[in-house]
Structures are given as C-alpha cells and as structure tokens.
Design a protein around this motif. Structure first.
Motif, PDB file in Angstrom:
ATOM      1  N   THR A 197      27.102  63.519  17.470  1.00  0.00           N
ATOM      2  CA  THR A 197      27.689  64.385  16.454  1.00  0.00           C
ATOM      3  C   THR A 197      26.663  65.232  15.719  1.00  0.00           C
ATOM      4  O   THR A 197      27.035  66.068  14.903  1.00  0.00           O
ATOM      5  CB  THR A 197      28.442  63.543  15.410  1.00  0.00           C
ATOM      6  OG1 THR A 197      27.494  62.807  14.614  1.00  0.00           O
ATOM      7  CG2 THR A 197      29.393  62.570  16.062  1.00  0.00           C
ATOM      8  N   HIS A 198      25.391  65.011  15.976  1.00  0.00           N
ATOM      9  CA  HIS A 198      24.348  65.732  15.238  1.00  0.00           C
ATOM     10  C   HIS A 198      24.456  67.235  15.515  1.00  0.00           C
ATOM     11  O   HIS A 198      24.645  67.647  16.670  1.00  0.00           O
ATOM     12  CB  HIS A 198      22.961  65.229  15.646  1.00  0.00           C
ATOM     13  CG  HIS A 198      21.868  65.664  14.737  1.00  0.00           C
ATOM     14  ND1 HIS A 198      21.348  66.936  14.770  1.00  0.00           N
ATOM     15  CD2 HIS A 198      21.195  65.007  13.756  1.00  0.00           C
ATOM     16  CE1 HIS A 198      20.392  67.042  13.855  1.00  0.00           C
ATOM     17  NE2 HIS A 198      20.288  65.877  13.221  1.00  0.00           N
ATOM     18  N   PRO A 199      24.343  68.084  14.493  1.00  0.00           N
ATOM     19  CA  PRO A 199      24.463  69.528  14.727  1.00  0.00           C
ATOM     20  C   PRO A 199      23.434  70.062  15.718  1.00  0.00           C
ATOM     21  O   PRO A 199      23.706  71.049  16.415  1.00  0.00           O
ATOM     22  CB  PRO A 199      24.284  70.142  13.334  1.00  0.00           C
ATOM     23  CG  PRO A 199      23.713  69.063  12.488  1.00  0.00           C
ATOM     24  CD  PRO A 199      24.191  67.774  13.061  1.00  0.00           C
ATOM     25  N   ILE A 250      24.613  61.010   6.029  1.00  0.00           N
ATOM     26  CA  ILE A 250      23.471  60.972   5.104  1.00  0.00           C
ATOM     27  C   ILE A 250      22.134  61.178   5.827  1.00  0.00           C
ATOM     28  O   ILE A 250      21.298  61.955   5.344  1.00  0.00           O
ATOM     29  CB  ILE A 250      23.482  59.664   4.285  1.00  0.00           C
ATOM     30  CG1 ILE A 250      24.685  59.659   3.333  1.00  0.00           C
ATOM     31  CG2 ILE A 250      22.193  59.503   3.488  1.00  0.00           C
ATOM     32  CD1 ILE A 250      24.902  58.344   2.607  1.00  0.00           C
ATOM     33  N   PRO A 251      21.875  60.537   6.977  1.00  0.00           N
ATOM     34  CA  PRO A 251      20.615  60.815   7.674  1.00  0.00           C
ATOM     35  C   PRO A 251      20.470  62.283   8.076  1.00  0.00           C
ATOM     36  O   PRO A 251      19.363  62.835   8.044  1.00  0.00           O
ATOM     37  CB  PRO A 251      20.674  59.909   8.898  1.00  0.00           C
ATOM     38  CG  PRO A 251      21.590  58.795   8.500  1.00  0.00           C
ATOM     39  CD  PRO A 251      22.620  59.433   7.623  1.00  0.00           C
ATOM     40  N   MET A 252      21.584  62.925   8.453  1.00  0.00           N
ATOM     41  CA  MET A 252      21.518  64.356   8.774  1.00  0.00           C
ATOM     42  C   MET A 252      21.080  65.156   7.553  1.00  0.00           C
ATOM     43  O   MET A 252      20.218  66.043   7.645  1.00  0.00           O
ATOM     44  CB  MET A 252      22.886  64.848   9.248  1.00  0.00           C
ATOM     45  CG  MET A 252      23.402  64.263  10.525  1.00  0.00           C
ATOM     46  SD  MET A 252      25.005  65.038  10.914  1.00  0.00           S
ATOM     47  CE  MET A 252      25.620  63.929  12.174  1.00  0.00           C
ATOM     48  N   LEU A 288      17.764  67.434   7.292  1.00  0.00           N
ATOM     49  CA  LEU A 288      18.063  68.868   7.338  1.00  0.00           C
ATOM     50  C   LEU A 288      18.325  69.356   5.909  1.00  0.00           C
ATOM     51  O   LEU A 288      19.466  69.657   5.541  1.00  0.00           O
ATOM     52  CB  LEU A 288      19.282  69.129   8.229  1.00  0.00           C
ATOM     53  CG  LEU A 288      19.131  68.797   9.715  1.00  0.00           C
ATOM     54  CD1 LEU A 288      20.480  68.888  10.431  1.00  0.00           C
ATOM     55  CD2 LEU A 288      18.116  69.717  10.387  1.00  0.00           C
ATOM     56  N   PRO A 289      17.293  69.442   5.078  1.00  0.00           N
ATOM     57  CA  PRO A 289      17.490  69.772   3.656  1.00  0.00           C
ATOM     58  C   PRO A 289      18.053  71.162   3.416  1.00  0.00           C
ATOM     59  O   PRO A 289      18.622  71.422   2.346  1.00  0.00           O
ATOM     60  CB  PRO A 289      16.083  69.632   3.067  1.00  0.00           C
ATOM     61  CG  PRO A 289      15.155  69.803   4.236  1.00  0.00           C
ATOM     62  CD  PRO A 289      15.873  69.206   5.403  1.00  0.00           C
TER      63      PRO A 289
END
Length: 291
Positions: free
Chosen positions: A22-24, A58-60, A64-65
């Motif tokens: 699911t990661h962008p 949350i890890p994403m 990825l700030p």
C-alpha cells in the motif's frame, strides 16, 4: 451478531502493521508502469479508509514528511491509540479520525486511497459507498488500493468459516467466541489428521496455518458477521459504475499468464479483455485474495 461485531473492533483490535503493497512509493511505480503519471510519494496526499490504529499509515507519514495523510476508522478506541502515537512522534502531516464511511462527504482529493481489509467485511451499502468514495476522492491519475476476498479460492476457506461459526454460535462476547474458535481449531486439527483423502489433508493444512495467525485475523476473517467474497469480474463491474478502471494486481507477477504453463497461458490468452484474462487467471490459480 450485530452487537458482537460492534464490540469486536475494540475488544479484539486489528493487528495494525505496515503493508508494503500500500505504500505510495510502490503504488506510484505500478502506476508509471501502466502508463499513468502518478503523484510523487514525497509530496502526495494519501487517504486510508480503514486505518485501525495507524500501524500502516504512521510509518509512511514519518518517512515522508512532505506528504499528507488522513486515516479514518470506525473504532474510536483504535483511532485514539493511533493518535496518541502520532502526538508522541510529533508528526504534523497526519490525522487519524473516527468516522463511518456512510457519513463521509467532501473529504477532498487524494493521490492514493487505501482500503485494506474493508471491502469484503462490510455490508453491501458500505461496499458501494467505498467505491463511490474512491471515484470521488481520487485525482485524475490517482490510484486506489482495495483488498478483498475473491472467488473461486475463498469457497474452500468458507467451509472452515462455516464450521467455526457453528461451533461458536452461542458465544455472548467476542473474547468468548475467539476462545471457543481456538479450542475448535485444536480439535479439528486432530480430527482431520486422522482422515485419509485430499479434502481432509487440505482442511488440516488450512487449520494448521490458521492456528498460527494473529488472533485478530482469526476473529475478523472467520468469526465476523460479514465476509463476502466476490468474483474479480463482479468487483470490476461495480467499480466501473463509479468511474474506476482496473490498473493491476499489486502482486505483479501473478498477472503473467506464462507462469501458468503452456496450456494455462493458451487458455488465458484466448481472451482479448484484460478483465476476462485476469478472471481466467483467478480460476486457474484458485485465487482467494486480491490486492
């Protein structure tokens, strides 16, 4: 059953963990491979429609700030737990909110929408609204990741679900139901091990595998009131009504017909439509889960 379902999300919370599919960054690569111009992960907007306590989102947000993240979940308890972690980490690019998909409106535009562990496990009206939201919220080159149980593969698993629902039918709380199911699995493993034949052997293997899974998976997959597998072609017909079209399976290697052998590849390649090809592949693989 309805009251047990409402209780279960707080009493037996999902095992909320990162899901690399699911990661962008992963979704952007898949989009580019199939001709889209997806948003850069570093500056994208992501919506998670079943975020639980944010273990995936949350890890994403942490790594990825420059991107923005919104997670929505029905369980107020799980959202509160996730929001506490967001605040402890000092993250300013993510919001976790409690909400019902049926009540959501005007939530804005997103480059990526995630709906993991939702579609097959909710009533028909929610399934329809989920795809409607994807159609409304996605940008022009946006990508929605939707996971769901599919046929024909889940027909075999549904036999085990039928057994567990029967053995736990008198349970009055989610934890009691879960305890009875685990006891039943132990007994079923021993019973199937003593029988000869292909079917008992496969059921035995399924029970052994299920006993090793996280308790939340056992409960929300096999004991929940709603679990509706669908054919891929039926899913795409429904998605098409909301302006959505098929991009790819996130496990990209499963799309290659030559992995099925010469006869399997010849059968798949008879079809001109990608939807029909993918449906045929599901038949040959007896696929039970799509992403």
């Amino acid at each position: 059953t309805a009251s047990l379902t409402a209780q279960s999300y707080d009493e037996i919370p999902y095992d909320s963990v990162p899901l690399c599919e699911t990661h962008p960054g992963n979704l952007a690569v898949l989009g580019a491979l199939f001709g889209l111009n997806p948003a850069r992960p570093e500056s994208c907007r992501v919506l998670d429609l079943c975020c639980a306590s944010g273990g995936n989102l949350i890890p994403m947000a942490y790594h990825l700030p420059g991107a923005e993240f919104l997670g929505i979940d029905l369980s107020a308890g799980q959202v509160a737990g996730g929001q506490a972690l967001v605040e402890a980490l000092g993250l300013r690019n993510i919001r976790l909110e409690q909400g019902d998909i049926l009540d959501l409106a005007d939530i804005g535009q997103f480059d990526y929408v995630i709906a993991h562990g939702l579609y097959s496990w909710v009533p028909a009206a929610v399934r329809e609204r989920l795809l409607e939201l994807c159609g409304q919220a996605l940008t022009t080159d946006g990508i929605a990741y939707v996971s769901y149980n599919t046929l024909p593969g889940w027909r075999q698993r549904s036999a085990l679900r039928d057994m567990l629902l029967q053995f736990t039918r008198d349970a009055t709380t989610p934890r009691t139901r879960l305890a009875r199911a685990r006891e039943a699995l132990e007994q079923l493993e021993a019973a199937f091990a003593e029988q000869d034949g292909v079917v008992p052997a496969q059921l035995h293997a399924d029970v052994v595998k299920l006993r090793s899974r996280h308790p939340s998976y056992l409960y929300h997959e096999y004991l929940t009131a709603e679990n509706t597998p669908v054919l891929f072609s039926e899913f795409m017909t429904q998605a098409g009504r909301h302006g959505l079209q098929y991009l790819c399976e996130s496990e990209l290697q499963t799309m290659f017909s030559d992995t099925l052998g010469p006869a399997g590849a010849a059968l798949v390649d008879r079809f001109d439509s990608l939807i029909e090809q993918e449906q045929c592949i599901d038949f040959l693989r007896l696929r039970a889960f799509r992403q």
